[in-house]
Design a protein around this motif. Structure first.
Motif, short mmCIF file in Angstrom:
data_model
loop_
_atom_site.label_atom_id
_atom_site.label_comp_id
_atom_site.label_asym_id
_atom_site.label_seq_id
_atom_site.Cartn_x
_atom_site.Cartn_y
_atom_site.Cartn_z
N PHE A 12 46.24 4.70 -17.40
CA PHE A 12 45.56 4.11 -18.21
C PHE A 12 45.73 5.03 -19.51
N PRO A 13 46.89 5.12 -20.09
CA PRO A 13 47.22 6.10 -21.13
C PRO A 13 46.34 5.86 -22.52
N VAL A 14 46.51 6.61 -23.34
CA VAL A 14 45.60 6.40 -24.74
C VAL A 14 46.49 5.57 -25.43
N ILE A 15 46.09 4.04 -25.65
CA ILE A 15 46.77 3.30 -26.58
C ILE A 15 46.08 2.55 -27.53
N TYR A 16 46.69 2.29 -28.58
CA TYR A 16 45.99 1.75 -29.92
C TYR A 16 45.37 0.44 -29.56
N THR A 17 46.12 -0.53 -28.70
CA THR A 17 45.57 -1.89 -28.64
C THR A 17 44.49 -1.82 -27.47
N GLU A 18 44.33 -0.91 -26.77
CA GLU A 18 43.31 -1.01 -25.43
C GLU A 18 42.43 0.31 -25.60
N SER A 19 41.42 -0.03 -26.14
CA SER A 19 40.44 1.01 -26.28
C SER A 19 39.51 1.35 -24.62
N MET A 20 39.60 0.38 -24.07
CA MET A 20 39.02 0.53 -22.90
C MET A 20 39.45 1.69 -21.94
N ASN A 21 40.82 2.04 -22.00
CA ASN A 21 41.56 3.05 -21.14
C ASN A 21 40.81 4.28 -21.48
N THR A 22 40.39 4.49 -22.86
CA THR A 22 39.50 5.73 -23.34
C THR A 22 38.29 5.69 -22.91
N VAL A 23 37.68 4.56 -22.81
CA VAL A 23 36.30 4.38 -22.11
C VAL A 23 36.21 4.54 -20.74
N LEU A 24 37.26 4.15 -19.98
CA LEU A 24 37.40 4.66 -18.79
C LEU A 24 37.40 5.99 -18.39
N ARG A 25 38.21 6.57 -19.07
CA ARG A 25 38.69 8.08 -18.80
C ARG A 25 37.26 8.95 -19.05
N GLN A 26 36.45 8.35 -20.33
CA GLN A 26 35.44 9.25 -20.60
C GLN A 26 34.33 8.99 -19.66
N GLU A 27 34.01 7.78 -19.01
CA GLU A 27 33.32 7.54 -18.01
C GLU A 27 33.35 8.45 -16.73
N LEU A 28 34.89 8.48 -16.40
CA LEU A 28 35.15 9.09 -15.20
C LEU A 28 34.78 10.61 -15.35
N ILE A 29 35.14 10.92 -16.32
CA ILE A 29 34.82 12.81 -16.59
C ILE A 29 33.18 12.81 -16.50
N ARG A 30 32.66 11.84 -16.82
CA ARG A 30 30.92 12.11 -16.86
C ARG A 30 30.53 11.87 -15.30
N PHE A 31 31.01 10.97 -14.61
CA PHE A 31 30.76 10.71 -13.21
C PHE A 31 31.06 11.82 -12.39
N ASN A 32 32.41 12.32 -12.66
CA ASN A 32 32.98 13.65 -11.87
C ASN A 32 31.89 14.87 -12.14
N ARG A 33 31.35 15.02 -13.32
CA ARG A 33 30.33 15.80 -13.42
C ARG A 33 29.13 15.75 -12.70
N LEU A 34 28.80 14.44 -12.69
CA LEU A 34 27.49 14.23 -11.73
C LEU A 34 27.81 14.41 -10.33
N THR A 35 29.02 13.79 -9.99
CA THR A 35 29.23 13.91 -8.12
C THR A 35 29.49 15.33 -7.85
N SER A 36 29.90 16.08 -8.69
CA SER A 36 30.08 17.46 -8.15
C SER A 36 29.03 18.33 -8.05
N VAL A 37 27.83 18.09 -8.97
CA VAL A 37 26.64 18.56 -8.96
C VAL A 37 26.07 18.24 -7.54
N VAL A 38 25.90 16.77 -7.53
CA VAL A 38 25.43 16.34 -6.36
C VAL A 38 25.93 16.94 -4.91
N ARG A 39 27.31 16.77 -4.90
CA ARG A 39 28.15 17.38 -3.62
C ARG A 39 27.53 18.75 -3.46
N SER A 40 28.00 19.62 -4.25
CA SER A 40 27.70 21.00 -4.50
C SER A 40 26.40 21.36 -3.85
#
Length: 278
Positions: free
Chosen positions: A27-55
């Protein structure tokens, strides 16, 4: 030990971290599909949360066995698990939630929504309650429209079409997004008349049908008989302004069709919630 068993149980439900390198490729950063950027930012946030929960859960197991020291932070996790509360160190990295521990762990099903998105491509209907930062998703939807028709994004607003339950949605709308997962609080959605109606006895909340968020130029919207219904992430109905200038709880106001005056629903305190408290 109950806490140790609970830690094992929660860990068994936790999916692995999202592979961000693979996601950036797919899902590369492309001009016509902002949802790719939304997805990537969401997953960065969720990774942060799950790593704290897991550890923290792994360390709790070690602390119970006496392999590591039980710090004040770990003790808070331990006590929270015993009384069924979400530990403070999770809440710091988490989206707003008033759910008890059991409900919160079940609510991490939102990770599956994103995993399906990664596996199968952008969904036809978005589960709006699943987003960590809901406003970025709405901005993404507006941005796609603004770029497609070269209209300044600050001239845009949303119109809201409630989709009948018997309509089967198989493909994405031409513009905008379909969303699901919202609950009306203090009223119900009358599916016969397709307007907001009085709550049924003993029914506090009513799930809303799928809604089509249609971006358009605000100046061209025609007035309709609607109730401007505020959408909140939780039932707290209050939030603080974050550094992005968005509220931590209020999302937007959604114009829902109504055959009564606005004041009728305002007096009843009718709002829409992304998630319930259980």
């Amino acid at each position: 030990n109950r806490s140790s068993d609970l830690a094992v149980d929660i860990l068994s439900k936790m999916p692995p971290d999202f592979d961000l390198e693979y996601i950036v490729e797919k899902f590369p950063v492309i001009y016509t599909e902002s949802m790719n950027t939304v997805l990537r930012q969401e997953l960065i946030r969720f990774n942060r949360l799950t790593s704290v929960v897991r550890s923290s859960l792994q360390n709790i197991q070690k602390a119970i066995k006496g392999v590591v020291l039980m710090s004040a932070e770990l003790e808070d996790v331990f006590v929270s698990m015993l009384i069924g509360r979400v530990p403070a160190i999770w809440a710091k990295k988490s989206y707003p939630s008033l759910k008890p521990l059991g409900g919160y762990v079940s609510d991490l099903a939102r990770l599956k929504f994103f995993q399906d998105w990664v596996n199968n491509g952008t969904p036809t209907v978005f589960w709006i309650s699943g987003f960590y930062f809901t406003q970025s998703f709405l901005t993404g939807a507006s941005q796609n429209y603004a770029r497609k028709y070269t209209i300044p994004i600050d001239h845009l607003g949303f119109e809201f079409d409630v989709i009948r339950d018997d309509v089967e949605i198989t493909e994405k709308p031409v513009d905008g997004v379909y969303v699901k997962g919202l609950f009306l609080d203090g009223a119900r959605f009358d599916r016969d008349k397709m307007v907001i109606g009085e709550s049924l006895p003993k029914a506090l909340f009513d799930p809303l049908p799928i809604i089509w968020l249609k971006p358009g130029e605000r100046a061209k919207f025609k007035p309709k008989a609607t109730y401007s219904c505020p959408v909140y992430k939780t039932s707290a109905r209050k939030g603080t302004l974050s550094t992005t200038g968005h509220s931590t709880n209020y999302v937007l106001s959604m114009d829902l069709p109504s055959d009564k005056e606005q004041s009728h629903w305002i007096n009843r305190g009718v709002a829409t919630l992304c998630q319930l408290d259980d």
